[in-house]
Design an enzyme around this catalytic site. Structure first.
Site, PDB file in Angstrom:
ATOM      1  N   LYS A 256      27.865  32.179  10.863  1.00  0.00           N
ATOM      2  CA  LYS A 256      26.401  32.094  10.791  1.00  0.00           C
ATOM      3  C   LYS A 256      25.899  31.045  11.782  1.00  0.00           C
ATOM      4  O   LYS A 256      26.658  30.229  12.298  1.00  0.00           O
ATOM      5  CB  LYS A 256      25.965  31.722   9.373  1.00  0.00           C
ATOM      6  CG  LYS A 256      26.472  30.365   8.892  1.00  0.00           C
ATOM      7  CD  LYS A 256      25.981  30.064   7.487  1.00  0.00           C
ATOM      8  CE  LYS A 256      26.500  28.693   7.038  1.00  0.00           C
ATOM      9  NZ  LYS A 256      25.897  28.268   5.762  1.00  0.00           N
TER      10      LYS A 256
ATOM     11  N   ARG B  18      20.677  26.636  -5.643  1.00  0.00           N
ATOM     12  CA  ARG B  18      20.094  27.347  -4.508  1.00  0.00           C
ATOM     13  C   ARG B  18      19.824  28.817  -4.869  1.00  0.00           C
ATOM     14  O   ARG B  18      18.678  29.216  -5.012  1.00  0.00           O
ATOM     15  CB  ARG B  18      21.032  27.225  -3.294  1.00  0.00           C
ATOM     16  CG  ARG B  18      20.443  27.643  -1.973  1.00  0.00           C
ATOM     17  CD  ARG B  18      21.217  27.098  -0.786  1.00  0.00           C
ATOM     18  NE  ARG B  18      22.626  27.500  -0.772  1.00  0.00           N
ATOM     19  CZ  ARG B  18      23.504  27.072   0.141  1.00  0.00           C
ATOM     20  NH1 ARG B  18      23.115  26.216   1.085  1.00  0.00           N
ATOM     21  NH2 ARG B  18      24.765  27.467   0.106  1.00  0.00           N
TER      22      ARG B  18
ATOM     23  N   HIS C 253      29.264  28.278  -4.675  1.00  0.00           N
ATOM     24  CA  HIS C 253      29.357  27.328  -3.559  1.00  0.00           C
ATOM     25  C   HIS C 253      29.330  25.907  -4.093  1.00  0.00           C
ATOM     26  O   HIS C 253      28.454  25.545  -4.877  1.00  0.00           O
ATOM     27  CB  HIS C 253      28.206  27.532  -2.575  1.00  0.00           C
ATOM     28  CG  HIS C 253      28.363  26.761  -1.299  1.00  0.00           C
ATOM     29  ND1 HIS C 253      29.422  26.956  -0.442  1.00  0.00           N
ATOM     30  CD2 HIS C 253      27.616  25.781  -0.743  1.00  0.00           C
ATOM     31  CE1 HIS C 253      29.314  26.134   0.593  1.00  0.00           C
ATOM     32  NE2 HIS C 253      28.224  25.407   0.428  1.00  0.00           N
TER      33      HIS C 253
ATOM     34  N   ARG D   1      36.139  30.973   2.379  1.00  0.00           N
ATOM     35  CA  ARG D   1      35.086  31.010   3.397  1.00  0.00           C
ATOM     36  C   ARG D   1      35.362  29.856   4.360  1.00  0.00           C
ATOM     37  O   ARG D   1      35.102  28.699   4.061  1.00  0.00           O
ATOM     38  CB  ARG D   1      33.695  30.878   2.760  1.00  0.00           C
ATOM     39  CG  ARG D   1      33.315  32.037   1.845  1.00  0.00           C
ATOM     40  CD  ARG D   1      31.853  31.949   1.391  1.00  0.00           C
ATOM     41  NE  ARG D   1      31.550  30.676   0.773  1.00  0.00           N
ATOM     42  CZ  ARG D   1      31.735  30.392  -0.521  1.00  0.00           C
ATOM     43  NH1 ARG D   1      32.242  31.300  -1.344  1.00  0.00           N
ATOM     44  NH2 ARG D   1      31.429  29.205  -1.006  1.00  0.00           N
TER      45      ARG D   1
ATOM     46  N   TYR E  10       9.696   7.110  29.241  1.00  0.00           N
ATOM     47  CA  TYR E  10       8.456   7.086  28.479  1.00  0.00           C
ATOM     48  C   TYR E  10       8.388   5.869  27.566  1.00  0.00           C
ATOM     49  O   TYR E  10       9.385   5.469  26.965  1.00  0.00           O
ATOM     50  CB  TYR E  10       8.348   8.341  27.605  1.00  0.00           C
ATOM     51  CG  TYR E  10       8.096   9.621  28.358  1.00  0.00           C
ATOM     52  CD1 TYR E  10       6.893   9.829  29.017  1.00  0.00           C
ATOM     53  CD2 TYR E  10       9.049  10.625  28.388  1.00  0.00           C
ATOM     54  CE1 TYR E  10       6.646  11.014  29.695  1.00  0.00           C
ATOM     55  CE2 TYR E  10       8.817  11.822  29.069  1.00  0.00           C
ATOM     56  CZ  TYR E  10       7.609  12.000  29.717  1.00  0.00           C
ATOM     57  OH  TYR E  10       7.370  13.180  30.390  1.00  0.00           O
TER      58      TYR E  10
ATOM     59  N   CYS F 299      14.162  12.399  27.475  1.00  0.00           N
ATOM     60  CA  CYS F 299      13.043  13.279  27.808  1.00  0.00           C
ATOM     61  C   CYS F 299      13.343  14.691  27.314  1.00  0.00           C
ATOM     62  O   CYS F 299      14.431  14.983  26.816  1.00  0.00           O
ATOM     63  CB  CYS F 299      12.817  13.289  29.313  1.00  0.00           C
ATOM     64  SG  CYS F 299      12.614  11.657  30.072  1.00  0.00           S
TER      65      CYS F 299
ATOM     66  N   ASP G  61      13.882  17.284  29.078  1.00  0.00           N
ATOM     67  CA  ASP G  61      14.843  17.989  29.923  1.00  0.00           C
ATOM     68  C   ASP G  61      15.823  17.078  30.657  1.00  0.00           C
ATOM     69  O   ASP G  61      16.716  17.578  31.347  1.00  0.00           O
ATOM     70  CB  ASP G  61      14.097  18.812  30.982  1.00  0.00           C
ATOM     71  CG  ASP G  61      12.932  19.574  30.382  1.00  0.00           C
ATOM     72  OD1 ASP G  61      13.172  20.443  29.527  1.00  0.00           O
ATOM     73  OD2 ASP G  61      11.772  19.274  30.748  1.00  0.00           O
TER      74      ASP G  61
END
Length: 373
Positions: A40, A138, A169, A225, A270, A316, A318
């Site tokens: 997942k 859950r 679980h 699992r 920044y 930043c 990027d």
């Protein structure tokens, strides 16, 4: 999302390590249980299709995903093993799941009753795994009465439903603290109490996640699992030790894109959060929080030319800026996660810096960072 194929920032995924980890897990299992490979969330950031195919090569009984779309992607890729969607879904999707041989998690009788009408009309059969809520809070059935009602309904409508599995679980199997162990024991006792009301168990009984399969082998069930440890990572972070045979599968790399010398008292980034105490070389690296390298990574040290170099100034969107010991060449390799020689930056080290768990670190590596296998 546009994948960044024209910049040299990428995640390197070692599929041989993933296959190795599955083989190691098989050897660890005392009762030769089945393994469901948990892929997942884009295989915890590693790449769902590639990881699933690698798992297929060493033999797994099936896959666990979180959403129907992930299951459909696996089917489109030609994977034919059992695929279980761990999240619950509206009954309207019962037909879609049945058509694609996708197993559904069921946590309430209402889904079964409404899905039965749909499946009967379409003349389809849906494989289901009943989820039991033993303390996670859950999803899932909480009482024997509810569970018996669901099991009886499935039995009465065997044309529309295949009772394929049952599971719970654990919420504290990854901790050695007494309160956590006590709660784990409470959950396994609750699970055993709940399933005792069933006349017959389904083909797959899965209670153990990665943590339970390592530290609670007595928990039972015939299927594991196998999630975070398939990727070579420790379910408990650093609290408990895992066998040393498990190998991390992911590295995160980039390169020096620019280099400049700044003067004493010059500021970087920044908000003017870093000011040079002397003349310094600053390298700019093309990765930022849009890639999953969070703003809290300011102050963290990454590997450049065999040196641990500090990220200075705010991260930043990027780019990041890093203080380096000399004028390094543009194109010099940067290791943000990974190992070179005896020096290593673990996913856990990154998680510790930002105050989270390593699951989140790998899942946050965004789609614009290409995965190289």
């Amino acid at each position: 999302m546009v994948v960044g194929i024209h910049r040299k920032t990428y995640a390197k995924v070692d599929l041989s390590a993933i296959k190795h980890n599955i083989v190691v897990e098989k050897k660890q299992l005392a009762n030769k249980q089945n393994i469901f490979a948990v892929v997942k969330a884009n295989a915890y950031g590693h790449g769902i299709i590639e990881v699933a195919k690698a798992a297929h090569e060493v033999g797994v009984a099936g896959y666990c995903v979180a959403i129907i779309d992930e299951a459909l992607a696996l089917r489109k890729a030609g994977l034919n093993e059992l695929i279980l969607v761990l999240g619950v879904n509206p009954f309207e999707y019962a037909s879609l799941m049945a058509k694609n041989n996708i197993s559904a998690t069921v946590g309430d009788i209402d889904f079964l009753k409404k899905a039965q009408v749909v499946l009967s009309t379409e003349k389809q059969q849906l494989s289901v795994h009943l989820a039991l809520d033993t303390g996670m809070g859950r999803i899932g059935f909480r009482t024997q009465k509810e569970l018996r009602e669901a099991a009886d309904f499935i039995k009465q409508h065997s044309t529309e439903f295949n009772f394929e599995g049952i599971f719970t679980h654990f919420s504290t199997a990854d901790s050695g603290e007494k309160v956590a162990v006590d709660y784990y024991e409470k959950q396994i006792a609750e699970f055993n109490e709940l399933i005792s009301c069933l006349e017959e168990l389904p083909e797959y009984v899965h209670v153990a996640n990665s943590a339970a399969s390592i530290w609670h082998k007595e928990c039972g069930g015939n299927t594991i699992r196998f999630g975070i440890t398939m990727y070579g990572l420790n379910p408990s972070s650093d609290e408990l030790s895992i066998p040393s045979e498990f190998k991390p599968a992911i590295s995160l790399l980039s390169e020096v894109a620019a280099i400049k010398k700044i003067k004493k008292n010059d500021s970087v980034g920044y908000g003017k959060t870093y000011t040079a105490k002397e003349d310094e070389w600053i390298a700019t690296i093309p990765i930022g929080y849009a890639d999953g390298w969070l703003r809290k990574m300011q102050g963290f040290k990454i590997l450049i030319a065999d040196h641990f170099c500090e990220i200075v100034g705010r991260v930043c969107m990027d780019q990041i800026m890093v203080k380096v010991p000399w004028k390094m060449a543009v194109g010099t390799t940067v290791i943000l996660i990974g190992k070179k020689g005896q020096k290593e930056i673990r996913v856990q080290d990154v998680a510790d810096q930002v105050g989270t768990i390593h699951y989140e670190v790998t899942c946050l590596i965004s789609e614009r960072v290409p995965r190289i296998y």
